[in-house]
Scaffold this motif. Structure first.
Motif, PDB file in Angstrom:
ATOM      1  N   PRO A  20       0.821  -1.219   0.000  1.00 21.20           N
ATOM      2  CA  PRO A  20       0.000   0.000   0.000  1.00 21.20           C
ATOM      3  C   PRO A  20       0.851   1.264   0.000  1.00 21.20           C
ATOM      4  N   SER A  21       0.293   2.297  -0.576  1.00 20.22           N
ATOM      5  CA  SER A  21       0.857   3.637  -0.470  1.00 20.22           C
ATOM      6  C   SER A  21       0.165   4.372   0.668  1.00 20.22           C
ATOM      7  N   GLY A  22       0.935   5.165   1.379  1.00 11.60           N
ATOM      8  CA  GLY A  22       0.347   5.962   2.450  1.00 11.60           C
ATOM      9  C   GLY A  22       0.253   7.428   2.116  1.00 11.60           C
ATOM     10  N   SER A  23       0.492   7.765   0.851  1.00  9.42           N
ATOM     11  CA  SER A  23       0.629   9.177   0.488  1.00  9.42           C
ATOM     12  C   SER A  23      -0.693   9.933   0.434  1.00  9.42           C
ATOM     13  N   SER A  24      -1.824   9.219   0.393  1.00 13.86           N
ATOM     14  CA  SER A  24      -3.106   9.917   0.255  1.00 13.86           C
ATOM     15  C   SER A  24      -3.649  10.429   1.582  1.00 13.86           C
ATOM     16  N   GLY A  25      -3.060  10.000   2.704  1.00 13.77           N
ATOM     17  CA  GLY A  25      -3.539  10.498   3.984  1.00 13.77           C
ATOM     18  C   GLY A  25      -3.202   9.573   5.135  1.00 13.77           C
ATOM     19  N   GLU A  26      -3.507  10.031   6.340  1.00 13.58           N
ATOM     20  CA  GLU A  26      -3.126   9.288   7.546  1.00 13.58           C
ATOM     21  C   GLU A  26      -3.769   7.908   7.605  1.00 13.58           C
ATOM     22  N   GLY A  58       6.703   6.738   2.186  1.00 16.68           N
ATOM     23  CA  GLY A  58       7.650   6.137   1.268  1.00 16.68           C
ATOM     24  C   GLY A  58       9.092   6.318   1.690  1.00 16.68           C
ATOM     25  N   PHE A  59       9.326   7.302   2.586  1.00 11.95           N
ATOM     26  CA  PHE A  59      10.685   7.523   3.087  1.00 11.95           C
ATOM     27  C   PHE A  59      10.664   7.825   4.580  1.00 11.95           C
ATOM     28  N   LEU A  60       9.607   7.420   5.241  1.00 11.62           N
ATOM     29  CA  LEU A  60       9.512   7.634   6.682  1.00 11.62           C
ATOM     30  C   LEU A  60      10.517   6.739   7.422  1.00 11.62           C
ATOM     31  N   PRO A  61      11.033   7.205   8.557  1.00 17.15           N
ATOM     32  CA  PRO A  61      11.990   6.385   9.304  1.00 17.15           C
ATOM     33  C   PRO A  61      11.459   4.998   9.642  1.00 17.15           C
ATOM     34  N   GLU A  62      10.159   4.909   9.982  1.00 17.71           N
ATOM     35  CA  GLU A  62       9.581   3.611  10.339  1.00 17.71           C
ATOM     36  C   GLU A  62       9.565   2.657   9.146  1.00 17.71           C
ATOM     37  N   GLU A  63       9.292   3.201   7.958  1.00 20.27           N
ATOM     38  CA  GLU A  63       9.267   2.370   6.752  1.00 20.27           C
ATOM     39  C   GLU A  63      10.663   1.887   6.388  1.00 20.27           C
ATOM     40  N   ARG A  64      11.611   2.795   6.464  1.00 23.53           N
ATOM     41  CA  ARG A  64      12.991   2.430   6.137  1.00 23.53           C
ATOM     42  C   ARG A  64      13.549   1.424   7.148  1.00 23.53           C
ATOM     43  N   ALA A  65      13.172   1.585   8.420  1.00 28.03           N
ATOM     44  CA  ALA A  65      13.604   0.629   9.434  1.00 28.03           C
ATOM     45  C   ALA A  65      13.010  -0.755   9.174  1.00 28.03           C
ATOM     46  N   TRP A  66      11.778  -0.787   8.673  1.00 30.95           N
ATOM     47  CA  TRP A  66      11.147  -2.062   8.332  1.00 30.95           C
ATOM     48  C   TRP A  66      11.936  -2.758   7.221  1.00 30.95           C
TER      49      TRP A  66
END
Length: 263
Positions: free
Chosen positions: A115-121, A173-181
């Motif tokens: 999934p993309s998270g770019s459309s909202g929280e 797409g470049f959040l710390p949590e995503e990159r850590a995953w």
């Protein structure tokens, strides 16, 4: 050589209208994983079940014109898994797995659309739920068989994986949590980012997606968010990888990797 391609189509009807099948005829991959099919079974029937001699297997989203993944192959699978058993995300058409089993080997190819998270929280939270679900699924699968997952992961792992990394530190797409995953998947999870294995320092040539805003493609302001993630034994056979940019079929570019599994 076994040639494996991954491509987010941004609509199968759109991509095929831009010359995708002719390119496949010329490139002759053994298998191609596709994402964002944006079609239902009735739309594919009689038109897209086969492309350039490759037979397709699909997981369609319940919502029309949304998501959907597929795998095209020259080789008959021994089994097909549609979805990964998620009560939430299987309805969105995000996972198809082809199994090629013999008495001595168990091997899978997976096409997956994160999934993309770019459309909202709300969608970002959904993305985090997906990551929480898919990680243990892949870890269990790794205990049972060799596999390669191809797809649009919607995460740029490192600073070298996107042009404007400083401006995207707080963006999906470049959040710390995503990159850590991603780091956890590749380190603790034991999977291999095959493109990076072959091209550890490549930046601009590695990008696979460009925004339609401004002149992103012309200026190569891109992101590397499409991957081939393999179990280590299969990753060892990777010989060549490229992001094909000779034609544009989508807002993504095909990620093509050649494997030699005889060695």
């Amino acid at each position: 050589m076994f040639k494996l391609v991954s491509l987010n189509l941004n609509g199968i009807r759109s991509a095929t209208s831009k010359g995708l099948e002719a390119w496949l005829d010329q490139t002759r991959p053994d298998c191609m994983g596709v994402q964002e099919v944006k079609a239902q079974a009735g739309d594919v029937a009689g038109r897209f079940e086969e492309l350039a001699g490759l037979r397709g297997y699909f997981h369609y989203a319940e919502k029309k014109g949304y998501s959907g993944v597929g795998l095209y192959t020259r080789h008959e699978p021994s089994d097909v898994a549609i979805g990964y058993g998620s009560s939430e995300f299987d309805a969105e058409g995000r996972y198809v797995e082809l199994r090629f089993d013999t008495p001595h080997n168990k091997f899978s190819l997976i096409s997956c659309y994160f999934p993309s998270g770019s459309s909202g929280e709300d969608r970002q939270l959904a993305k985090f739920r997906f990551l929480d679900e898919i990680y243990p699924h892949l870890q269990q699968l790794k205990q049972e068989r060799e596999f390669i997952l191809v797809g649009d992961v919607n995460i740029a792992h490192q600073e070298m994986d996107l042009k404007n990394w400083k401006g995207n530190l707080k963006n999906s797409g470049f959040l710390p949590e995503e990159r850590a995953w991603m780091t956890r998947l590749l380190n603790d999870g034991g999977l291999v980012d095959v493109y990076r294995q072959l091209h550890p320092d490549t930046t601009g040539e590695a990008y696979t997606w460009w925004s339609n805003r401004g002149q992103a493609y012309a200026k190569n302001v891109g992101w590397r968010i499409d991957y081939q993630l393999a179990t280590p034994t299969l990753a060892q056979g990777a010989r060549a990888a490229e992001v094909y940019k000779g034609q544009r079929f989508s807002d993504h570019a095909p990620l093509c990797i050649d494997y030699d599994w005889r060695s």
